[in-house]
Design an enzyme around this catalytic site. Structure first.
Site, mmCIF file in Angstrom:
data_model
loop_
_atom_site.group_PDB
_atom_site.id
_atom_site.type_symbol
_atom_site.label_atom_id
_atom_site.label_comp_id
_atom_site.label_asym_id
_atom_site.label_seq_id
_atom_site.Cartn_x
_atom_site.Cartn_y
_atom_site.Cartn_z
ATOM 1 N N ASP A 106 34.617 46.824 34.486
ATOM 2 C CA ASP A 106 34.188 45.521 35.140
ATOM 3 C C ASP A 106 33.812 43.576 34.448
ATOM 4 O OD1 ASP A 106 32.205 45.464 36.703
ATOM 5 O OD2 ASP A 106 31.121 45.035 35.544
ATOM 6 N N HIS A 125 37.251 39.624 34.875
ATOM 7 C CA HIS A 125 37.663 38.028 34.630
ATOM 8 C C HIS A 125 37.135 37.304 33.266
ATOM 9 C CE1 HIS A 125 35.590 38.963 38.078
ATOM 10 N NE2 HIS A 125 34.744 37.403 37.883
ATOM 11 N N ASP A 161 31.409 47.090 45.512
ATOM 12 C CA ASP A 161 30.998 45.914 45.954
ATOM 13 C C ASP A 161 31.093 45.108 47.272
ATOM 14 O OD1 ASP A 161 30.593 45.739 43.130
ATOM 15 O OD2 ASP A 161 32.436 44.203 42.572
#
Length: 1533
Positions: free
Chosen positions: A527, A530, A628
């Site tokens: 999750d 980045h 999302d």
């Protein structure tokens, strides 16, 4: 021939750092590291952390790999070290050059996923994943009934959001305890544990064939996590991160402002609790600038206390015996030093710099006061700069804050939170505050109390457009102060530091969390990948892979750059990157993404098993929607769910979706606020039942069919993809299998706009589908049904009951309701096309066809594949054996071709335009592109080798193949028109092409290539088998160079060589096709292609004998070498061998060196060939027994070769003087009259051969001026008259050899006799040999000593330590020019040189003359040097016009061989270290020739290059002597 092991080659290049390049490999592959040209010949060591077999992986533990050299040869072209890849993950490699790190990168090995009771493999491209929000699964004992929906819908992987205890916000990603299963899943009377979850996961894997993965969240923990209160060091708090104090003060001030706004305290100032317009926003801005910022004075955290600093400065100035403790750097200026504790006015300055900057002119109080005032002024200036900087941050903070307010309260697409309250404050808080509220000033006192400040922790979030490799909470980042964080107020950001020792509890806690996950799940989704520090994720994944070696790692990356994505993918070994179809703004873009994320074009070339490792893009998990994403029904329409999901599923990669999409839930299922449960599976449920679903619900039935199809296409190798945008809403996607040539074509009519409110045309364009439609796999339409419209249920996450799909599977085309009719048309003799007319392809519909080739073409492909299996096992699948094919195809191609001689192979593989024209043909011309370089197979292979690896199916070459059979027929007809085995080979091609012509045109390039490459590689093997063991056991480089022998040596329609003596044995004969008479057909050697390949300009004495040792003797073609030596011997006249041979009858005897090269070749022949000395007795048919005889026919006058040799020696000692026959413009349009006078002789004193005059050029540097404009016509650029150094060397070599033979009585003469002044004088070979030996170095070496008495012209010396280019030239300065010719003498007569002097001269040559591929023909310091040859230029420049500088600088290749061979010889005399260094140098230089050879479409080495190795368009593209001397160098190595 064909091995099926997949091998990838990674070329290592100097300083090439490939950390951002993704190299993906599969388990079972072999990876070979090989040296690129920049590293060949250097000491390179490759290190990797890929473990030894049986060892566990340790990221820090590197081992070196052993080099393997399959040919045990000295050159590095084949040297490799390898890894057999049997383990998944990310592995690093780097390499050292000597002890310096030179480059490196990562390789990612894909995991193998096993599923089912039988543990069968689930290929990554077959994955169909569905995401479930764990909290919506309800109590654990109800999970199975809810998860069954995914199983029934055809998914084979489930992704659970975290299953751990959730934090206060109830967000799926805010975890209160990473180690504990969410208690919501338990019942009051039954507590469930991880092992219960594990049992269910195992059951799903074994019984349902469904794998499970779940998230790992490493960046943050819930703000109410108990353990974070016990270990506050795990967060960014005001004790361990004091740089956040100013941001915290601002955060608290904004919280108080928010509370005041909520209570209506700012109503008078224009800010009510409900904010709904720009005026109110402007009022907020004003309040912050006028009320908040002045109160909290943030700038003070960055400033110096002026009063204190001045007092301290004054004290230091007045100290009597003050010393400056450390002398400051004079470049250092006074600047503010930030207080590490961030106290108000706590910053300081360096007093040493202050004292060195402000110096009083005396010790009086006035001077000290003045100094302090200057100091104060400077501090105030510095403080003011900090004030400005903070102002700049504050401006950004206000902008960000108002942007946030606008989004949350006013924006149409925002959440519209309504009035400001404590629950929904004006802005999200950035820090936790677990204390009673107080006034702003009282609160601030806490930040300096460590016992309380450690609980003031920073929340996590994300920063738009930030560098993902930078941690935004670390010092140096102002994100919190500038309010740039989009903050998650429920989570605390975790602070790992750089290594486990920096925060032991946190690392251990998260490792345990990872291990629990890896124990029970086959994969993880990283999750917020980045924002996860790379070193943390690496450490955790290493721990996970120890427990789950084939861990499937999925991640979402929002870095905005493929390079940055690759850093994460390569470092972490990410298996699949999540890609979102929702990012497509229309159907066209959706189709583009399908093409981007996987597969190769339809009709792609077959790639060899052994091939270069190419950079890849990350494997995709292509999701129609992620949890999302916003709801596509809101953004597009409910009718788009089916077509978009079909398009996504047709991509050749993993595909996925999120629970709720298939049920058509018309809103986003919130990871934070959704508390209802998912529906359960019930086959008999009615549409009105909100808690249950079945195949009649939403698009579930179609989803099941599409998922099955996706898995089938992945498993059965449908790896080729074609996307066709039929119109603005219709996307057709083809998946094609390159082995069985079946296609599956989906046609989807998307509905990005709602069909009820938007116009869609009734007219749907016709479609043409190539091939025969076997069946309709699926047709499905989105329809409305008569039930109550959607109402949001209280307990279950329900979808739209009034929309469903009507589906029909595996039906015949005639039964379709979507297709009106299908006509059959043929596009060409073998093109079978079905025209589809649609009747009912309404928006929201899809139809999927299974298409085969028409039966005729299918059989042809099967037969082709059957015959191609002799070349590669790749073609076994889809092959078809039949009895009635052409009988020639029953014989293996290798057997047919094995009868070809090397001379015949020249015709099959090579022959340039001019050679082919002599035979009445020509090279194949591709319209709108260019002609092939060769008429033979190499011409085609050179182009295919360029386009195959890039799969460039749009190339004009491929267009030409698809457009018609011209090229195919050219290949076979050209060979059939010849005779013997060549025609047999042509017939084999014709038989193969018979089937090739029957397959669809789009497949022809791929199969044409497969037939050609199979035949071509077989033919090369047959060529090498006929050569010497040096070639057969040689490296790839040696083998490819040796093909130069096949390329250059051939027999044309007309013989190029004069006829040999009829009494000579083993002379090849053929039947003349026209006269039907028997005639000799000896191989001749072309000087270079394409300029010197045919007619009288094919054969040159000098070129032939410089190239003969390399191209014929080293390759073991002894008979051809003998015949050429003897043929030239027959043309001897005036004691010379001709340069331009012109079949003997048009010969020109205008060169002084060809005869000496010829003699050198005879010597080499005698030494290298078994019983080579026999050649001395071979009969030579003299064409010109006397200087003036007419050409005699072969056999009229025969002489043994040794007599001819003696005549040469005799004539030189006697002196040669004659005028060329037919002197004048008819034989040379540029030569001046005196140039036609030829002289040669031997100097009595020195024994040196000399000759020539200032108007002719009798050595290899033979450029004659041609420009009237520049007035150089008839003037040689390089006359090199006198004694040229290489001729002296060659004559010494011959004299020494004849002396040895005469001592052994093999050569019957031991002296030469001449008439001088009427007397016969004899000179023995011994005496002649000694004369040259005694005089050479004395007269040719330019001494380091300026006073050397041997130097006739000390004033002309401009480089010392070299060897002269000539001795006794008519223009003495020419003797002193530095050129590469002395290296030839070093190789053929090394005894003439003193090792030390030779070594010094070679060093100078290396520094001054050595280029990338060739040797400069003149010292670049010479005033006439020019390195660029342009034969077309005609201007006033005497030194350049019409290519006058041909040998005055351009870099010729053949001397490089002699330079390197000389260097190798003398390095051995200079000691082991010099020798080792030289071997490295030679390998490194030759690696450039290897690269050129590989890349050249001519598969050769050029005659010359311009300076620094630049391409020269006037050079021959491939030159015999260039290839030969490089081959000789490798032979010496």
């Amino acid at each position: 021939m064909g091995h099926s092991k997949q091998i990838r080659i990674l070329l290592l290049n100097e300083m090439e750092k490939l950390e951002k390049t993704l190299f993906r490999l599969e388990q079972g592959f072999e990876l070979q590291f090989r040296l690129g040209p920049t590293l060949q010949g250097k000491a390179v060591t490759v290190y990797t952390n890929y473990p030894f077999p049986g060892e566990t992986f340790n990221r820090e533990k590197f081992r070196s790999l052993e080099w393997e050299n399959p040919t045990e040869r000295e050159d590095d072209s084949d040297k490799y070290c390898k890894l057999n890849l049997q383990q998944a993950g990310s592995f690093q490699y780097y390499f050292l050059q000597g002890n310096e790190k030179s480059g490196g990168g990562y390789i990612v090995v894909d995991p193998i996923l096993y599923v089912g009771a039988d543990n069968h493999v689930l290929p990554l491209d077959c994955v169909t994943l569905q995401t479930f929000l764990a909290k919506c699964l309800g109590p654990f004992d109800e999970w199975e009934s809810r998860l069954r929906v995914a199983k029934e819908s055809g998914y084979n992987m489930i992704h659970f959001t975290p299953l751990q205890t959730l934090g206060l916000s109830r967000s799926c990603y805010s975890l209160a305890n990473q180690l504990e299963l969410n208690p919501d899943f338990s019942r009051p009377n039954k507590k469930y544990t991880w092992s219960d979850v594990g049992q269910l996961v195992e059951k799903m894997k074994k019984e349902w064939n469904v794998l499970c993965i779940t998230d790992v969240v490493y960046n943050h923990t819930a703000a109410n996590s108990k353990w974070i209160q016990e270990h506050p060091e795990s967060a960014y708090n005001l004790v361990n991160s004091p740089h956040l104090k100013p941001a915290w003060v601002l955060d608290r001030a904004l919280w108080h402002l928010s509370c005041d706004v909520a209570e209506g305290k700012y109503k008078e100032k224009g800010v009510p609790a409900l904010i709904e317009n720009d005026h109110q926003m402007n009022c907020i801005r004003k309040i912050i600038w006028e009320d908040i910022f002045p109160k909290i004075q943030l700038w003070e955290f960055f400033q110096v206390d002026v009063y204190k600093a001045v007092e301290q400065f004054r004290r230091l100035l007045t100290q009597e015996n003050r010393k400056i403790t450390t002398k400051p750097d004079p470049k250092e200026h006074l600047k503010i030093i930030q207080d590490p504790e961030y106290r108000r006015l706590g910053c300081t300055v360096d007093m040493n710099i202050a004292l060195a900057t402000f110096i009083p002119h005396d010790k009086g109080p006035a001077a000290i006061d003045e100094c302090c005032n200057w100091f104060r002024k400077r501090i105030e200036e510095l403080n003011s700069e900090k004030h400005q900087l903070v102002n700049y941050h504050q401006e950004q903070a206000v902008n960000c804050l108002l942007g946030n307010v606008f989004y949350e309260r006013m924006a149409g697409h925002g959440p519209k939170l309504g009035p400001v309250t404590r629950k929904h404050p004006l802005v999200t808080r950035y820090f936790t505050f677990p204390f009673e509220e107080m006034t702003v000033s009282t609160e601030e006192s806490m930040i300096h109390n460590p016992n309380k400040a450690c609980f003031l922790m920073a929340h996590n979030g994300w920063v738009m457009g930030d560098d993902p490799l930078r941690n935004f909470a670390e010092p140096g980042s102002e994100v919190y102060l500038r309010r740039e964080l989009i903050c998650w107020g429920d989570s605390v950001k975790l602070r790992y530091g750089n290594k486990p020792e920096d925060c032991p509890y946190l690392w251990a806690h998260m490792k345990k969390y990872t291990e629990i996950t890896a124990t029970y799940f086959q994969g993880v989704r990283l999750d917020n990948c980045h924002s996860t520090p790379l070193h943390v994720a690496e450490y955790m994944l290493d721990a996970a892979r120890k427990l789950q070696p084939n861990l499937y790692v999925v991640a979402e990356l929002f870095t905005g750059s493929e390079d940055l994505d690759n850093i994460f993918v390569t470092r972490l070994g990410i298996s699949s990157l999540i890609r979102e179809a929702m990012s497509a703004y229309n159907s066209h873009e959706e189709g583009r993404l399908v093409y981007r994320y996987g597969g190769e074009p339809v009709g792609s070339f077959v790639q060899p098993c052994l091939r270069p490792l190419m950079p890849a893009i990350a494997h995709a998990l292509f999701m129609d929607i992620t949890h999302d994403n916003e709801c596509p029904i809101v953004h597009r329409s409910e009718y788009d769910a089916l077509p978009s999901t079909t398009i996504v599923s047709m991509a050749c990669c993993a595909s996925g979706s999120t629970k709720g999409y298939d049920e058509l839930v018309p809103h986003q299922i919130s990871v934070v606020s959704e508390e209802r449960f998912y529906t359960k599976w019930n086959p008999g449920a009615s549409p009105s039942n909100t808690g249950e679903v079945n195949f009649q619900s939403g698009i579930i039935a179609a989803r099941c069919a599409i998922n099955k199809l996706h898995q089938e296409l992945g498993a059965q190798g449908f790896i080729q993809v074609y996307v066709d945008q039929v119109d603005e809403d219709i996307v057709a996607v083809t998946r094609h299998s390159p082995s069985i040539h079946q296609s599956v074509v989906s046609v989807s009519r998307t509905a990005f706009r709602n069909p009820k409110t938007s116009f869609y045309s009734k007219e749907v364009p016709q479609m043409c589908i190539p091939g025969k439609i076997e069946e309709v796999v699926l047709e499905a339409r989105t329809i409305e049904r008569n039930t109550k419209p959607y109402q949001k249920d209280k307990n279950s996450i329900n979808g739209m009951p009034n929309i469903t799909v009507e589906i029909r599977e595996h039906i015949q085309l005639s039964e379709s309701k979507i297709v009106k009719q299908a006509g059959v048309a043929t596009k060409g003799p073998n093109e079978y096309i079905q025209e589809i007319e649609f009747e009912n392809l309404s928006p929201g519909s899809v139809i999927i066809f299974r298409v085969s080739l028409d039966p005729h073409a299918q059989v042809a492909v099967g037969i082709l594949r059957n015959h191609l299996t002799q070349f590669s096992p790749h073609f076994k699948s889809g092959s078809l054996a039949v009895e009635n094919s052409d009988p020639i195809l029953k014989i293996p191609f290798a057997f047919i071709a094995s009868k070809l001689t090397l001379a015949e192979l020249n015709q099959v593989l090579y022959r340039c335009e001019a050679e082919e024209q002599e035979d009445g043909g020509g090279c194949y011309d591709i319209p709108n592109w260019s002609s092939l370089k060769y008429a033979g197979l190499q011409g085609l292979m050179s182009v295919l080798a360029e386009i195959r690896p890039k799969n460039d199916l749009g190339h004009p070459f491929c267009d030409n193949l698809r457009s018609g059979d011209w090229m195919i027929d050219y290949v076979s007809n050209r060979l059939i028109s010849r005779s013997g085995t060549i025609a047999e080979v042509g017939k084999w091609f014709q038989a193969m092409f018979f089937y090739l012509k029957q397959i669809p045109r789009y497949l022809i390039p791929c199969y044409f290539d497969a037939i050609l490459i199979g035949a071509y590689t077989t033919l090369l093997d047959i060529a090498w088998k006929q050569m010497s063991s040096f070639v057969q056991n040689g490296s790839t480089f040696v083998k490819h160079l040796s093909l130069g022998s096949v390329q250059m040596c051939g027999v044309g329609k007309c013989p190029s060589l004069p006829l040999l003596s009829p009494s000579l044995m083993d002379v090849p004969y053929r039947l003349n096709e026209i006269t039907k008479e028997k005639e000799q057909c000896c191989v001749s050697l072309a000087a270079g292609l394409p300029h010197f390949s045919s007619g009288i300009f094919r054969c040159w004495g000098r070129d032939t004998f410089i190239a003969l040792r390399g191209l014929l003797l080293i390759t073991g073609r002894y008979l051809e070498a003998r015949n050429i030596i003897l043929a030239f011997a027959g043309t001897l006249r005036h004691g010379l061998i001709p340069n331009l041979l012109g079949e003997g009858t048009y010969a020109r005897y205008n060169c002084r060196d060809a005869v000496w090269w010829w003699l050198q070749c005879i010597q080499d022949y005698c030494k290298m060939v078994p019983n080579g000395l026999d050649i001395l007795k071979c009969p030579v048919s003299r064409m010109y027994p006397t200087d003036d005889s007419v050409p005699l026919s072969a056999g009229t006058l025969d002489q043994p070769l040794f007599e001819v040799i003696q005549e040469v020696m005799q004539r030189h000692i006697q002196g040669i003087q004659f005028r060329e026959r037919n002197a004048g413009p008819q034989i040379d349009r540029n030569m001046k009259d005196e140039g036609f006078n030829i002289t040669a002789g031997v100097d009595e004193e020195t024994g040196f051969v000399y000759g020539g005059n200032r108007l002719n050029c009798g050595t290899w540097m033979d450029k004659m001026g041609e420009s009237d404009r520049a007035r150089n016509r008839g003037i040689p650029a390089t006359p090199r008259d006198g004694s040229a150094v290489e001729i002296v060397g060659l004559s010494k070599s011959t004299v020494r050899w004849l002396l040895e033979l005469s001592k052994k009585r093999i050569f019957p003469y031991h002296e030469v006799r001449v008439k001088r002044h009427g007397k016969v004088v004899t000179i023995s070979y011994d005496e002649w040999n000694k004369k040259i030996q005694d005089n050479f170095e004395k007269l040719f070496h330019v001494s380091e000593d300026p006073x050397d008495f041997n130097e006739k012209h000390p004033n002309l010396v401009h480089k010392r330590g070299i060897y002269k280019d000539s001795y006794g030239a008519s223009s003495p300065w020419c003797d002193y020019q530095l050129r590469p010719n002395f290296t030839i003498a070093m190789v053929v007569a090394p005894e003439l040189f003193t090792a030390e002097k030779a070594w010094k001269a070679l060093e100078i040559a290396e520094k001054k003359l050595l280029g990338p591929l060739g040797m400069k023909t003149l010292d670049p310091d010479d005033m006439v040097y020019c390195g660029i040859y342009d034969n077309a230029l005609d201007n006033d420049n005497y030194n350049l016009a019409k290519g006058f500088n041909y040998h005055q600088g351009p870099e010729w290749l053949w001397p490089v061989g002699y330079f390197l061979r000389a260097k190798l010889y003398f390095s051995k005399l200079m000691g082991p270290e010099a020798n080792a260094k030289t071997v490295f140098l030679v390998k490194n230089i030759l690696s450039r020739h290897y690269v050129h050879l590989e890349r050249s479409p001519w598969k050769g080495l050029p005659e010359l290059t311009n300076e620094n190795g630049q391409y020269c368009p006037f050079s021959c593209e491939t030159q015999a002597w260039s290839i030969a001397t490089v081959l000789e160098t490798l032979y010496d190595l």
